[in-house]
Design a protein around this motif. Structure first.
Motif, PDB file in Angstrom:
ATOM      1  N   PHE A   1       0.826  -1.208   0.000  1.00 33.31           N
ATOM      2  CA  PHE A   1       0.000   0.000   0.000  1.00 33.31           C
ATOM      3  C   PHE A   1       0.863   1.263   0.000  1.00 33.31           C
ATOM      4  CE2 PHE A   1      -3.720  -2.561   1.327  1.00 33.31           C
ATOM      5  CZ  PHE A   1      -4.676  -1.977   0.505  1.00 33.31           C
ATOM      6  N   SER A   2       2.088   1.134   0.541  1.00 35.20           N
ATOM      7  CA  SER A   2       3.009   2.279   0.567  1.00 35.20           C
ATOM      8  C   SER A   2       3.828   2.368  -0.707  1.00 35.20           C
ATOM      9  CB  SER A   2       3.953   2.156   1.772  1.00 35.20           C
ATOM     10  OG  SER A   2       3.218   2.123   2.984  1.00 35.20           O
ATOM     11  N   GLY A   3       3.595   1.452  -1.653  1.00 30.21           N
ATOM     12  CA  GLY A   3       4.305   1.476  -2.922  1.00 30.21           C
ATOM     13  C   GLY A   3       5.690   0.857  -2.882  1.00 30.21           C
ATOM     14  N   LYS A   4       5.994   0.087  -1.848  1.00 31.26           N
ATOM     15  CA  LYS A   4       7.324  -0.522  -1.693  1.00 31.26           C
ATOM     16  C   LYS A   4       7.225  -2.007  -2.026  1.00 31.26           C
ATOM     17  CE  LYS A   4       8.446   2.844   1.907  1.00 31.26           C
ATOM     18  NZ  LYS A   4       8.763   3.045   3.347  1.00 31.26           N
ATOM     19  N   ALA A   5       7.382  -2.314  -3.314  1.00 36.39           N
ATOM     20  CA  ALA A   5       7.160  -3.678  -3.782  1.00 36.39           C
ATOM     21  C   ALA A   5       8.195  -4.659  -3.258  1.00 36.39           C
ATOM     22  CB  ALA A   5       7.150  -3.699  -5.315  1.00 36.39           C
ATOM     23  N   ASP A   6       9.487  -4.307  -3.354  1.00 40.30           N
ATOM     24  CA  ASP A   6      10.530  -5.256  -2.980  1.00 40.30           C
ATOM     25  C   ASP A   6      10.427  -5.667  -1.513  1.00 40.30           C
ATOM     26  OD1 ASP A   6      11.494  -5.301  -5.514  1.00 40.30           O
ATOM     27  OD2 ASP A   6      13.306  -4.137  -5.116  1.00 40.30           O
ATOM     28  N   ILE A   7      10.245  -4.711  -0.626  1.00 40.44           N
ATOM     29  CA  ILE A   7      10.169  -5.052   0.799  1.00 40.44           C
ATOM     30  C   ILE A   7       8.904  -5.851   1.091  1.00 40.44           C
ATOM     31  CG2 ILE A   7       9.017  -2.909   1.510  1.00 40.44           C
ATOM     32  CD1 ILE A   7      11.687  -4.883   3.486  1.00 40.44           C
ATOM     33  N   ALA A   8       7.854  -5.645   0.310  1.00 39.98           N
ATOM     34  CA  ALA A   8       6.629  -6.432   0.486  1.00 39.98           C
ATOM     35  C   ALA A   8       6.920  -7.907   0.257  1.00 39.98           C
ATOM     36  CB  ALA A   8       5.540  -5.946  -0.466  1.00 39.98           C
ATOM     37  N   PHE A   9       7.690  -8.222  -0.779  1.00 44.53           N
ATOM     38  CA  PHE A   9       8.029  -9.621  -1.057  1.00 44.53           C
ATOM     39  C   PHE A   9       9.070 -10.156  -0.072  1.00 44.53           C
ATOM     40  CE2 PHE A   9       6.687  -8.075  -5.358  1.00 44.53           C
ATOM     41  CZ  PHE A   9       5.489  -8.758  -5.365  1.00 44.53           C
ATOM     42  N   ILE A  10       9.932  -9.283   0.411  1.00 38.16           N
ATOM     43  CA  ILE A  10      10.895  -9.688   1.449  1.00 38.16           C
ATOM     44  C   ILE A  10      10.159 -10.110   2.712  1.00 38.16           C
ATOM     45  CG2 ILE A  10      12.671  -8.828   3.031  1.00 38.16           C
ATOM     46  CD1 ILE A  10      13.770  -9.454   0.274  1.00 38.16           C
ATOM     47  N   PHE A  11       9.104  -9.385   3.079  1.00 39.49           N
ATOM     48  CA  PHE A  11       8.316  -9.747   4.258  1.00 39.49           C
ATOM     49  C   PHE A  11       7.645 -11.114   4.071  1.00 39.49           C
ATOM     50  CE2 PHE A  11       8.072  -5.115   5.615  1.00 39.49           C
ATOM     51  CZ  PHE A  11       8.786  -5.320   6.801  1.00 39.49           C
ATOM     52  N   ILE A  12       7.253 -11.449   2.853  1.00 38.24           N
ATOM     53  CA  ILE A  12       6.670 -12.771   2.604  1.00 38.24           C
ATOM     54  C   ILE A  12       7.713 -13.859   2.834  1.00 38.24           C
ATOM     55  CG2 ILE A  12       5.766 -14.289   0.791  1.00 38.24           C
ATOM     56  CD1 ILE A  12       4.276 -11.843  -0.324  1.00 38.24           C
TER      57      ILE A  12
END
Length: 227
Positions: free
Chosen positions: A29-40
């Motif tokens: 939602f914050s537009g931070k794609a890479d960190i979103a996948f890192i959290f997964i």
């Protein structure tokens, strides 16, 4: 206070899994794609750790159900929401339909797992954690490798494999789990320490996960997983 008494250390790790799933959604939602996948990927490591700890320390009365609920968030809902937020604008109807199919198949996979005999040597169908890890590693490889129809194809394939009856080995031997933990940690460490190598580490992880996806077809001898 009742919940505090019920929870054991593996349950706390399971809650960490769910937390990482939510952080993935917040990042998208914050537009931070890479960190979103890192959290997964961090959620996947927590998922492996809670299972390992539960076998060593024992599970609580709510542990199994808690684990499935956390997995539904981190490996079902989170990848679907993140992918729709990032790529949905390209073809909203197509991406929306495919992400819904993915979530439905993931939830069905978890429900079936909860009703199956846990003593059997294999998973029936692809584990939802592995499915989410495949998506995360692919989408961390770099923009030049990512195409919308590639994402759609992979999600549909993973959806089918999750609800299929193909046998997938359970990685429970400490050595096998340690190797997988290293594979999962490489993109995470690269993201924070050496971001220029993130694409390489994610590609390596994606290729290794493809071998796991193909294991029912290749009929890889079990000792390569168990030893």
């Amino acid at each position: 206070m009742t919940f505090i008494k019920l929870l054991k250390i593996p349950d706390v790790v399971t809650l960490g899994n769910a937390m990482f799933g939510m952080l993935s959604i917040f990042s998208a939602f914050s537009g931070k794609a890479d960190i979103a996948f890192i959290f997964i990927l961090l959620a996947a490591i927590a998922d492996g750790a809670d299972g390992f700890l539960a076998r060593r320390m024992g599970s609580s009365a709510i542990g199994e159900n808690l684990d499935s609920l956390a997995d539904a968030i981190s490996f079902g809902t989170a990848p679907a929401v993140v992918i729709f937020l990032i790529y949905g604008h390209l073809q909203p109807s197509l991406v929306g339909a495919v992400t819904c199919i993915y979530v439905i198949c993931g939830v069905l996979r978890l429900a079936r797992f909860n009703t199956k005999n846990k003593a059997i040597p294999d998973f029936e169908g692809l584990p939802i954690t592995a499915a989410a890890a495949v998506l995360a590693s692919y989408l961390l490889m770099g923009d030049k490798y990512i195409i919308l129809y590639g994402i759609v194809t992979i999600m549909l394939l993973l959806s089918y494999l999750m609800i299929s009856e193909h046998p997938y080995p359970k990685l429970r031997h400490p050595k096998a789990m340690a190797i997988m933990a290293i594979v999962f940690m490489l993109p995470i460490l690269s993201y924070f320490v050496l971001p220029e190598y993130l694409s390489i580490c994610a590609t390596l992880m994606f290729l290794l996960l493809l071998l796991y996806l193909e294991s029912p077809i290749m009929k890889i001898p079990r000792q390569y997983y168990d030893e």
